[in-house]
Scaffold this motif. Structure first.
Motif, PDB file in Angstrom:
ATOM      1  N   LEU A  38       0.826  -1.210   0.000  1.00 49.07           N
ATOM      2  CA  LEU A  38       0.000   0.000   0.000  1.00 49.07           C
ATOM      3  C   LEU A  38       0.860   1.259   0.000  1.00 49.07           C
ATOM      4  CD1 LEU A  38      -2.917  -0.893   2.408  1.00 49.07           C
ATOM      5  CD2 LEU A  38      -3.065  -0.388  -0.020  1.00 49.07           C
ATOM      6  N   GLN A  39       1.967   1.221   0.723  1.00 47.03           N
ATOM      7  CA  GLN A  39       2.871   2.377   0.732  1.00 47.03           C
ATOM      8  C   GLN A  39       3.470   2.588  -0.658  1.00 47.03           C
ATOM      9  OE1 GLN A  39       3.206   4.424   3.227  1.00 47.03           O
ATOM     10  NE2 GLN A  39       4.720   5.699   2.236  1.00 47.03           N
ATOM     11  N   GLY A  95       0.874   4.188  -2.813  1.00 45.15           N
ATOM     12  CA  GLY A  95       0.749   5.615  -2.517  1.00 45.15           C
ATOM     13  C   GLY A  95       1.857   6.426  -3.170  1.00 45.15           C
ATOM     14  N   THR A  96       3.069   5.908  -3.116  1.00 43.75           N
ATOM     15  CA  THR A  96       4.193   6.586  -3.755  1.00 43.75           C
ATOM     16  C   THR A  96       4.020   6.618  -5.271  1.00 43.75           C
ATOM     17  OG1 THR A  96       5.612   5.810  -1.974  1.00 43.75           O
ATOM     18  CG2 THR A  96       6.704   6.599  -3.955  1.00 43.75           C
ATOM     19  N   ALA A  98       1.179   6.555  -6.857  1.00 43.09           N
ATOM     20  CA  ALA A  98       0.101   7.505  -7.159  1.00 43.09           C
ATOM     21  C   ALA A  98       0.625   8.933  -7.173  1.00 43.09           C
ATOM     22  CB  ALA A  98      -1.022   7.365  -6.136  1.00 43.09           C
ATOM     23  N   LEU A 142      -1.684  13.636  -1.547  1.00 41.57           N
ATOM     24  CA  LEU A 142      -1.609  12.169  -1.598  1.00 41.57           C
ATOM     25  C   LEU A 142      -0.388  11.641  -0.851  1.00 41.57           C
ATOM     26  CD1 LEU A 142      -2.672  11.323  -5.253  1.00 41.57           C
ATOM     27  CD2 LEU A 142      -3.926  10.844  -3.167  1.00 41.57           C
ATOM     28  N   ALA A 151      -0.543   9.219   2.449  1.00 40.93           N
ATOM     29  CA  ALA A 151       0.129   7.920   2.481  1.00 40.93           C
ATOM     30  C   ALA A 151       0.955   7.775   3.758  1.00 40.93           C
ATOM     31  CB  ALA A 151       1.009   7.749   1.250  1.00 40.93           C
ATOM     32  N   CYS A 152       1.629   8.846   4.154  1.00 41.01           N
ATOM     33  CA  CYS A 152       2.409   8.799   5.400  1.00 41.01           C
ATOM     34  C   CYS A 152       1.501   8.645   6.613  1.00 41.01           C
ATOM     35  CB  CYS A 152       3.240  10.064   5.542  1.00 41.01           C
ATOM     36  SG  CYS A 152       4.527  10.213   4.322  1.00 41.01           S
ATOM     37  N   MET A 203      -1.414   7.299   6.691  1.00 39.30           N
ATOM     38  CA  MET A 203      -1.995   5.965   6.671  1.00 39.30           C
ATOM     39  C   MET A 203      -1.055   4.946   7.313  1.00 39.30           C
ATOM     40  SD  MET A 203      -2.029   2.780   4.742  1.00 39.30           S
ATOM     41  CE  MET A 203      -0.891   3.265   3.527  1.00 39.30           C
TER      42      MET A 203
END
Length: 92
Positions: free
Chosen positions: A36-37, A40-41, A43, A66, A70-71, A73
């Motif tokens: 997921l991380q 996010g990166t 994205a 975004l 992400a961080c 999250m």
């Protein structure tokens, strides 16, 4: 496609599918978190490439949001998700 930014964004979007497969079929919670991380990166990178390719500077603000989400999250998952250590053991 003549614009290299849009082509790079398309390639990154194709790589997102591999990350989604890892999230859905990952064996552990930590592996899913890392996938997921990475998504996010990716994205953030896609939105930045679209901002440059489409000449829409407002998308840079979206990429910043975004990245921050992400961080947050990851911090929320570690704090409230119940991971006791890097091994992914669940807190009792």
């Amino acid at each position: 496609m003549d614009d290299p930014y849009l082509l790079a964004a398309l390639v990154l979007l194709a790589s997102v599918t591999a990350g989604l497969v890892r999230v859905m079929f990952g064996t552990g919670r930590v592996e899913r978190l890392m996938a997921l991380q990475l998504l996010g990166t990716t994205a953030v990178a896609v939105v930045l490439l679209l901002a440059q390719g489409l000449e829409l500077p407002g998308l840079r603000d979206l990429a910043l949001v975004l990245g921050l989400l992400a961080c947050i999250m990851v911090v929320a998952f570690v704090r409230y998700g119940g991971l006791d250590s890097i091994k992914g053991e669940r807190k009792p």
